[in-house]
Design a protein around this motif. Sequence first.
Motif, PDB file in Angstrom:
ATOM      1  N   GLY A  75       0.812  -1.211   0.000  1.00  0.00           N
ATOM      2  CA  GLY A  75       0.000   0.000   0.000  1.00  0.00           C
ATOM      3  C   GLY A  75       0.843   1.258   0.000  1.00  0.00           C
ATOM      4  N   TYR A  76       1.880   1.299   0.846  1.00  0.00           N
ATOM      5  CA  TYR A  76       2.695   2.512   0.945  1.00  0.00           C
ATOM      6  C   TYR A  76       3.529   2.741  -0.318  1.00  0.00           C
ATOM      7  N   LEU A  77       4.161   1.676  -0.791  1.00  0.00           N
ATOM      8  CA  LEU A  77       5.033   1.810  -1.967  1.00  0.00           C
ATOM      9  C   LEU A  77       4.252   1.813  -3.277  1.00  0.00           C
ATOM     10  N   ARG A  78       2.954   1.483  -3.193  1.00  0.00           N
ATOM     11  CA  ARG A  78       2.102   1.380  -4.399  1.00  0.00           C
ATOM     12  C   ARG A  78       2.764   0.491  -5.438  1.00  0.00           C
ATOM     13  N   ASN A  79       3.292  -0.609  -4.916  1.00  0.00           N
ATOM     14  CA  ASN A  79       3.996  -1.573  -5.764  1.00  0.00           C
ATOM     15  C   ASN A  79       3.487  -2.973  -5.423  1.00  0.00           C
ATOM     16  N   PRO A  80       2.826  -3.660  -6.364  1.00  0.00           N
ATOM     17  CA  PRO A  80       2.263  -4.982  -6.036  1.00  0.00           C
ATOM     18  C   PRO A  80       3.309  -6.048  -5.787  1.00  0.00           C
ATOM     19  N   LEU A  81       4.586  -5.768  -6.109  1.00  0.00           N
ATOM     20  CA  LEU A  81       5.637  -6.751  -5.868  1.00  0.00           C
ATOM     21  C   LEU A  81       6.377  -6.505  -4.556  1.00  0.00           C
ATOM     22  N   ALA A  82       5.946  -5.485  -3.811  1.00  0.00           N
ATOM     23  CA  ALA A  82       6.599  -5.215  -2.530  1.00  0.00           C
ATOM     24  C   ALA A  82       6.276  -6.328  -1.534  1.00  0.00           C
ATOM     25  N   GLU A  83       7.233  -6.679  -0.734  1.00  0.00           N
ATOM     26  CA  GLU A  83       7.051  -7.693   0.304  1.00  0.00           C
ATOM     27  C   GLU A  83       8.096  -7.464   1.388  1.00  0.00           C
ATOM     28  N   PRO A  84       7.960  -8.092   2.565  1.00  0.00           N
ATOM     29  CA  PRO A  84       8.845  -7.775   3.684  1.00  0.00           C
ATOM     30  C   PRO A  84      10.335  -7.881   3.365  1.00  0.00           C
TER      31      PRO A  84
END
Length: 327
Positions: A75-84
């Motif tokens: 949500g914050y990065l507005r990137n669907p590939l973001a993960e921990p």
Amino acid sequence: MTRLLAVLGVLLVALFGASLVVGPAPIGPLSSLEALFDGGQTPLSLVMREIRLPRAILAVMVGASLGLSGAAMQGYLRNPLAEPGLLGISGSAALGAVLAIQTGLAADFALALPLAALAGALIGVLLITLLAGRQGGTLSLILAGIAISALASALVSLVLNLSPNPFATSEIVFWMMGSLADRSMHHVLLALPFVLLGALLLLTLGRPLDAMTLGEDTAEAMGMRVRRVRWRLIIGSALVVGASTAVAGTIGFVGLVVPHLIRPWVGAMPGRLLVSSALGGAAMVLLADVLVRVILPASDLKLGVVTALIGAPLFLHLIYQTRRTLA
């Protein structure tokens, strides 16, 4: 939304019960649950209270942490590939744990490994914040995370390369595959404060994340302090992911896949995805941990391997669906 949370809650309770009663010994579910609550000192009661209950609780904590952190970061990065793992927190925690194994601290002191992993995660967060700078945006944060993740991965490889014998190498490799076996209430109590504090920070990001779907400038105009949101995201993710990696090793795909699976039911509002992703992540890790004990129980199958085997096909299916939608 309420129906989705109810379904996920029921699924979570069912999988938690399955995690308590599924094991290598042929003991009935009712006998196992009775032994858990009878307060006796029989071997089965001790197994239920000292092994299976902490394992099930840790599965919930780890899964909820990874799912919640993944949803907040996407949500914050507005990137669907973001993960921990994108911020390098998992890699930094893994490096701390690997150093504890390599130096022999893990063998001398039972909690040295999770404590070293937590220290590694905190050092990683400090480096990320220094690299990204106080005025940096989301791009600076992503680049700093990738740099720290690459550095941690390189140092882990160096430690593996310098291992004095194959046994130390295999111990490090097996730990990095992730597992909840042989964990106790000490691990639960060690990780619980960090997980609770980090989850509290991340769960307060709902409204700011919804506002940031319109862009950082618009969110600022709506009264959201983007810099504070960013700090809460970094510190919250560091606490939950660092604590999870410290007690369970590196477990991938949960934070990446679970928000994608749940998003069709909550719409495009990131704030509505936080709680449901936490429940979904906990359910996914519980399911994977039950499968670890059912599939090849004598082969010490690792949890991280099973989550990858579950998550990768699901992610490929999501990619296929997205392509069909865009066609």
